[in-house]
Design an enzyme around this catalytic site. Structure first.
Site, PDB file in Angstrom:
ATOM      1  N   GLY A 179       0.769  -1.243   0.000  1.00  0.00           N
ATOM      2  CA  GLY A 179       0.000   0.000   0.000  1.00  0.00           C
ATOM      3  C   GLY A 179       0.796   1.287   0.000  1.00  0.00           C
ATOM      4  O   GLY A 179       0.217   2.363  -0.137  1.00  0.00           O
ATOM      5  N   LEU A 180       2.120   1.209   0.124  1.00  0.00           N
ATOM      6  CA  LEU A 180       2.891   2.456   0.157  1.00  0.00           C
ATOM      7  C   LEU A 180       3.481   2.822  -1.203  1.00  0.00           C
ATOM      8  O   LEU A 180       4.328   3.706  -1.301  1.00  0.00           O
ATOM      9  CB  LEU A 180       4.016   2.354   1.190  1.00  0.00           C
ATOM     10  CG  LEU A 180       3.566   2.279   2.651  1.00  0.00           C
ATOM     11  CD1 LEU A 180       4.786   2.293   3.579  1.00  0.00           C
ATOM     12  CD2 LEU A 180       2.625   3.419   3.020  1.00  0.00           C
ATOM     13  N   GLY A 181       3.027   2.156  -2.262  1.00  0.00           N
ATOM     14  CA  GLY A 181       3.516   2.486  -3.587  1.00  0.00           C
ATOM     15  C   GLY A 181       2.746   3.646  -4.198  1.00  0.00           C
ATOM     16  O   GLY A 181       2.086   4.423  -3.502  1.00  0.00           O
ATOM     17  N   GLN A 182       2.797   3.748  -5.519  1.00  0.00           N
ATOM     18  CA  GLN A 182       2.166   4.883  -6.203  1.00  0.00           C
ATOM     19  C   GLN A 182       0.652   4.914  -5.978  1.00  0.00           C
ATOM     20  O   GLN A 182       0.060   5.983  -5.847  1.00  0.00           O
ATOM     21  CB  GLN A 182       2.460   4.812  -7.716  1.00  0.00           C
ATOM     22  CG  GLN A 182       1.941   6.024  -8.477  1.00  0.00           C
ATOM     23  CD  GLN A 182       1.909   5.829  -9.990  1.00  0.00           C
ATOM     24  OE1 GLN A 182       2.391   4.826 -10.522  1.00  0.00           O
ATOM     25  NE2 GLN A 182       1.340   6.788 -10.691  1.00  0.00           N
ATOM     26  N   ARG A 239       7.470  -1.563   4.040  1.00  0.00           N
ATOM     27  CA  ARG A 239       8.265  -0.343   4.278  1.00  0.00           C
ATOM     28  C   ARG A 239       7.679   0.444   5.430  1.00  0.00           C
ATOM     29  O   ARG A 239       6.516   0.261   5.802  1.00  0.00           O
ATOM     30  CB  ARG A 239       8.276   0.521   3.022  1.00  0.00           C
ATOM     31  CG  ARG A 239       8.992  -0.140   1.875  1.00  0.00           C
ATOM     32  CD  ARG A 239       9.246   0.830   0.751  1.00  0.00           C
ATOM     33  NE  ARG A 239       8.121   1.000  -0.131  1.00  0.00           N
ATOM     34  CZ  ARG A 239       7.800   2.156  -0.717  1.00  0.00           C
ATOM     35  NH1 ARG A 239       8.500   3.245  -0.459  1.00  0.00           N
ATOM     36  NH2 ARG A 239       6.779   2.238  -1.540  1.00  0.00           N
ATOM     37  N   ILE A 271       3.984 -10.131   1.949  1.00  0.00           N
ATOM     38  CA  ILE A 271       3.168 -11.143   1.265  1.00  0.00           C
ATOM     39  C   ILE A 271       3.914 -12.454   1.028  1.00  0.00           C
ATOM     40  O   ILE A 271       3.315 -13.454   0.664  1.00  0.00           O
ATOM     41  CB  ILE A 271       2.602 -10.620  -0.075  1.00  0.00           C
ATOM     42  CG1 ILE A 271       3.729 -10.144  -0.990  1.00  0.00           C
ATOM     43  CG2 ILE A 271       1.565  -9.539   0.150  1.00  0.00           C
ATOM     44  CD1 ILE A 271       3.364 -10.210  -2.448  1.00  0.00           C
ATOM     45  N   TYR A 292       7.533  -9.099 -15.249  1.00  0.00           N
ATOM     46  CA  TYR A 292       6.323  -8.424 -14.743  1.00  0.00           C
ATOM     47  C   TYR A 292       5.088  -8.900 -15.521  1.00  0.00           C
ATOM     48  O   TYR A 292       4.092  -9.322 -14.934  1.00  0.00           O
ATOM     49  CB  TYR A 292       6.518  -6.918 -14.910  1.00  0.00           C
ATOM     50  CG  TYR A 292       5.356  -6.046 -14.500  1.00  0.00           C
ATOM     51  CD1 TYR A 292       4.846  -6.065 -13.206  1.00  0.00           C
ATOM     52  CD2 TYR A 292       4.788  -5.152 -15.418  1.00  0.00           C
ATOM     53  CE1 TYR A 292       3.798  -5.229 -12.838  1.00  0.00           C
ATOM     54  CE2 TYR A 292       3.756  -4.307 -15.056  1.00  0.00           C
ATOM     55  CZ  TYR A 292       3.258  -4.360 -13.764  1.00  0.00           C
ATOM     56  OH  TYR A 292       2.226  -3.519 -13.404  1.00  0.00           O
ATOM     57  N   LYS A 348       1.939 -11.248 -14.335  1.00  0.00           N
ATOM     58  CA  LYS A 348       0.563 -10.737 -14.339  1.00  0.00           C
ATOM     59  C   LYS A 348      -0.368 -11.653 -15.135  1.00  0.00           C
ATOM     60  O   LYS A 348      -1.518 -11.832 -14.758  1.00  0.00           O
ATOM     61  CB  LYS A 348       0.522  -9.310 -14.888  1.00  0.00           C
ATOM     62  CG  LYS A 348       1.136  -8.277 -13.940  1.00  0.00           C
ATOM     63  CD  LYS A 348       0.323  -8.128 -12.654  1.00  0.00           C
ATOM     64  CE  LYS A 348       0.837  -6.996 -11.795  1.00  0.00           C
ATOM     65  NZ  LYS A 348       0.054  -6.776 -10.579  1.00  0.00           N
TER      66      LYS A 348
HETATM   67  N1  LIG Z   1       1.220   2.345 -11.304  1.00  0.00           N
HETATM   68  C1  LIG Z   1       0.801   1.915 -12.502  1.00  0.00           C
HETATM   69  O1  LIG Z   1       0.886   2.646 -13.527  1.00  0.00           O
HETATM   70  C2  LIG Z   1       0.196   0.571 -12.626  1.00  0.00           C
HETATM   71  C3  LIG Z   1       0.137  -0.305 -11.566  1.00  0.00           C
HETATM   72  N2  LIG Z   1      -0.402  -1.550 -11.722  1.00  0.00           N
HETATM   73  C4  LIG Z   1      -0.451  -2.474 -10.603  1.00  0.00           C
HETATM   74  O2  LIG Z   1      -1.008  -1.845  -9.466  1.00  0.00           O
HETATM   75  C5  LIG Z   1      -0.364  -2.314  -8.286  1.00  0.00           C
HETATM   76  C6  LIG Z   1       0.153  -1.139  -7.488  1.00  0.00           C
HETATM   77  O3  LIG Z   1       1.050  -0.428  -8.312  1.00  0.00           O
HETATM   78  P1  LIG Z   1       2.001   0.709  -7.742  1.00  0.00           P
HETATM   79  O4  LIG Z   1       1.435   1.298  -6.520  1.00  0.00           O
HETATM   80  O5  LIG Z   1       2.324   1.573  -8.893  1.00  0.00           O
HETATM   81  O6  LIG Z   1       3.302  -0.151  -7.399  1.00  0.00           O
HETATM   82  P2  LIG Z   1       4.605   0.351  -6.582  1.00  0.00           P
HETATM   83  O7  LIG Z   1       5.770  -0.339  -7.200  1.00  0.00           O
HETATM   84  O8  LIG Z   1       4.628   1.823  -6.503  1.00  0.00           O
HETATM   85  O9  LIG Z   1       4.337  -0.236  -5.130  1.00  0.00           O
HETATM   86  C7  LIG Z   1       4.422  -1.608  -4.858  1.00  0.00           C
HETATM   87  C8  LIG Z   1       4.553  -1.789  -3.368  1.00  0.00           C
HETATM   88  O10 LIG Z   1       4.735  -3.194  -3.116  1.00  0.00           O
HETATM   89  C9  LIG Z   1       5.534  -3.281  -1.957  1.00  0.00           C
HETATM   90  N3  LIG Z   1       6.144  -4.610  -1.809  1.00  0.00           N
HETATM   91  C10 LIG Z   1       7.268  -5.093  -2.404  1.00  0.00           C
HETATM   92  N4  LIG Z   1       7.550  -6.311  -1.921  1.00  0.00           N
HETATM   93  C11 LIG Z   1       6.600  -6.599  -1.001  1.00  0.00           C
HETATM   94  C12 LIG Z   1       6.372  -7.703  -0.142  1.00  0.00           C
HETATM   95  N5  LIG Z   1       7.189  -8.765  -0.122  1.00  0.00           N
HETATM   96  N6  LIG Z   1       5.292  -7.671   0.671  1.00  0.00           N
HETATM   97  C13 LIG Z   1       4.459  -6.606   0.666  1.00  0.00           C
HETATM   98  N7  LIG Z   1       4.635  -5.529  -0.101  1.00  0.00           N
HETATM   99  C14 LIG Z   1       5.703  -5.527  -0.932  1.00  0.00           C
HETATM  100  C15 LIG Z   1       6.567  -2.183  -2.130  1.00  0.00           C
HETATM  101  O11 LIG Z   1       7.162  -1.839  -0.884  1.00  0.00           O
HETATM  102  C16 LIG Z   1       5.746  -1.069  -2.745  1.00  0.00           C
HETATM  103  O12 LIG Z   1       5.314  -0.139  -1.773  1.00  0.00           O
HETATM  104  C17 LIG Z   1       0.737  -3.260  -8.752  1.00  0.00           C
HETATM  105  O13 LIG Z   1       0.282  -4.588  -8.650  1.00  0.00           O
HETATM  106  C18 LIG Z   1       0.943  -2.903 -10.202  1.00  0.00           C
HETATM  107  O14 LIG Z   1       1.351  -4.006 -10.962  1.00  0.00           O
HETATM  108  C19 LIG Z   1      -0.876  -1.988 -12.929  1.00  0.00           C
HETATM  109  C20 LIG Z   1      -0.804  -1.175 -14.018  1.00  0.00           C
HETATM  110  C21 LIG Z   1      -0.336   0.177 -13.950  1.00  0.00           C
HETATM  111  C1  LIG Z   2       1.753   0.013 -16.882  1.00  0.00           C
HETATM  112  C2  LIG Z   2       2.324  -0.615 -15.692  1.00  0.00           C
HETATM  113  O1  LIG Z   2       1.976  -1.710 -15.358  1.00  0.00           O
HETATM  114  C3  LIG Z   2       3.383   0.091 -14.914  1.00  0.00           C
HETATM  115  N1  LIG Z   2       3.134   1.491 -14.783  1.00  0.00           N
HETATM  116  C4  LIG Z   2       4.721  -0.086 -15.605  1.00  0.00           C
HETATM  117  O2  LIG Z   2       5.025   0.760 -16.452  1.00  0.00           O
HETATM  118  O3  LIG Z   2       5.385  -1.090 -15.332  1.00  0.00           O
END
Ligand SMILES: NC(=O)C1=CN([C@@H]2O[C@H](COP(=O)(O)OP(=O)(O)OC[C@H]3O[C@@H](n4cnc5c(N)ncnc54)[C@H](O)[C@@H]3O)[C@@H](O)[C@H]2O)C=CC1
Ligand SMILES: CC(=O)[C@H](N)C(=O)O
Length: 373
Positions: free
Chosen positions: A63-66, A90, A107, A195, A199
């Protein structure tokens, strides 16, 4: 009972089931008796632990990602602050820690995950943990562990505890042999990144658990998501977020993709709304369990042209990153999300002009442009 006989029984049960029916028997693990993971025999098509009158009890992994903090804020407005638990491995910054429940959750640690679900009476799980496309290529074994082994843990906990499970997929789940303009829901998926492979695996495993064990699995393939108040985590579409920071701060941006690279994109508000809408959609309205969702599609050049309307002195230059470019060249250019629109009424709010205006308003471009003049 001898192992061979047990296996014969299991296979017999599997083959005896109707091809399109919903499976409600226990998984292989239970018959073999070697795994602690037990999926209830009465797991059914609908998530029985959440009735229409209750608020769901939500856990967000990674939950601390984008995207995660925005999702937590969005869901808390709907379901109440204390019903939405944000988790990550984190350490959260102060404002997030004090903004609502936060918990450590890795996880890869199945027992830790199960304990959280049980102790907090979780009914809905949004599984956001992942390593994204570019960072995944830089660390394949970690990406494989987090994106594949981690997903297995999440699926098992969700099936065991009858959760409604959301797992985001991505435009990255397609590859160079998929139709790219537009890319439909059902077509060849042969991605060339770890990746993307993970998925596709998540989509297929979630759907398998749905048909085999009745898991209420829901999945959207997100385009590149653009957010103002959170940083991207190492993806190929990151440029479309960074460009706003640099345009407002410095009036220029160096792009790591070619000017003509067309990719599907979405503003975060649309993304979060789509996510909640598919989670709240009546099960009978879902003809599939994995949907494309889309809003717009543009190139770096298109985005720069739109920015120029607001920041006339803005300059973009190109310094192509070969890894990211190869990934982007294998991804959809346009996404066909007609099934989401037809089945559960998906409709985006933000096109490119609204996206740019909203992002610049957030970053306070007016101040910067005024100062420059
Ligand atoms: N941001 C985007 O443009 C897109 C995101 N997504 C999907 O949405 C979801 C969220 O994306 P974002 O927030 O951008 O990703 P992010 O990369 O910003 O955040 C992912 C988070 O997962 C955490 N993480 C890593 N290893 C872990 C573990 N062992 N246990 C628990 N947490 C762990 C990290 O600390 C991080 O905070 C992802 O599944 C991504 O594939 C899909 C398409 C586009
Ligand atoms: C589109 C996505 O899944 C992500 N933002 C990436 O670029 O890897």
């Amino acid at each position: 009972m001898p192992v061979a006989r047990m296996l014969r029984q299991v296979v017999g049960q599997m083959l005896g089931r109707p091809a399109c029916g919903c499976w409600t028997s226990a998984p292989l693990a239970r018959f073999l008796g070697t795994s602690p993971r037990q999926i209830p025999a009465d797991a059914n098509f609908y998530s029985s632990s959440f009735s229409g009158t209750d608020q769901p009890r939500v856990l967000i992994t990674g939950g601390l990602g984008q995207l995660g903090v925005g999702l937590a804020n969005f869901l808390r407005k709907r379901f109440g602050k204390d019903n939405v638990i944000l988790s990550d491995i984190r350490k959260p910054p102060d404002h997030i820690f004090h903004g609502g429940p936060f918990i450590y959750s890795d996880i890869l640690d199945y027992k830790n995950l199960r304990e959280i679900v049980v102790n907090n009476r979780i009914t809905w799980l949004f599984h956001y943990s992942a390593l994204l496309s570019a960072i995944g290529e830089a660390n394949v074994s970690l990406a494989r562990a987090v994106n594949i082994t981690g997903l297995h843990n999440v699926l098992d906990v969700a099936a065991e505890h009858n959760l409604r499970l959301f797992v985001p997929s991505t435009i990255g789940a397609f590859g160079p042999t998929s139709p790219r303009n537009p890319t439909p829901d059902i077509c060849i998926q042969r991605p060339r990144t770890i990746y993307g492979v993970s998925k596709v695996h998540a989509e297929l495993m979630g759907e398998y658990y749905h048909y085999r064990y009745g898991l209420d699995f829901r999945c959207l393939r997100y385009p590149g998501i653009i957010s103002a108040d959170s940083q991207p985590g190492g993806g190929t579409t990151d440029y479309a977020v960074q460009i706003f920071h640099d345009a407002v701060k410095n009036g220029k941006f160096e792009c790591n993709l070619k000017s003509s690279t067309r990719l599907p994109m979405m503003y975060i508000d649309d993304c979060l709304r789509a996510t909640l809408e598919v989670m709240e959609a009546p099960a009978e309205s879902l003809s599939m369990r994995t949907y494309n969702v889309n809003a717009m599609s543009f190139t770096p050049e298109d985005l720069a042209q739109e920015l120029l309307k607001h920041i006339p002195e803005f300059q973009i230059t190109y310094n192509v990153d070969s890894v990211r470019q190869a990934i982007a060249d294998s991804w959809p250019m346009n996404f066909d999300d007609s099934n989401a629109r037809k089945d559960w009424g998906w409709k985006h709010d933000f096109d490119l002009p609204e996206l740019v205006t909203t992002m610049l308003n957030f970053h306070g471009s007016d101040t910067r442009v005024a100062q420059a003049n």
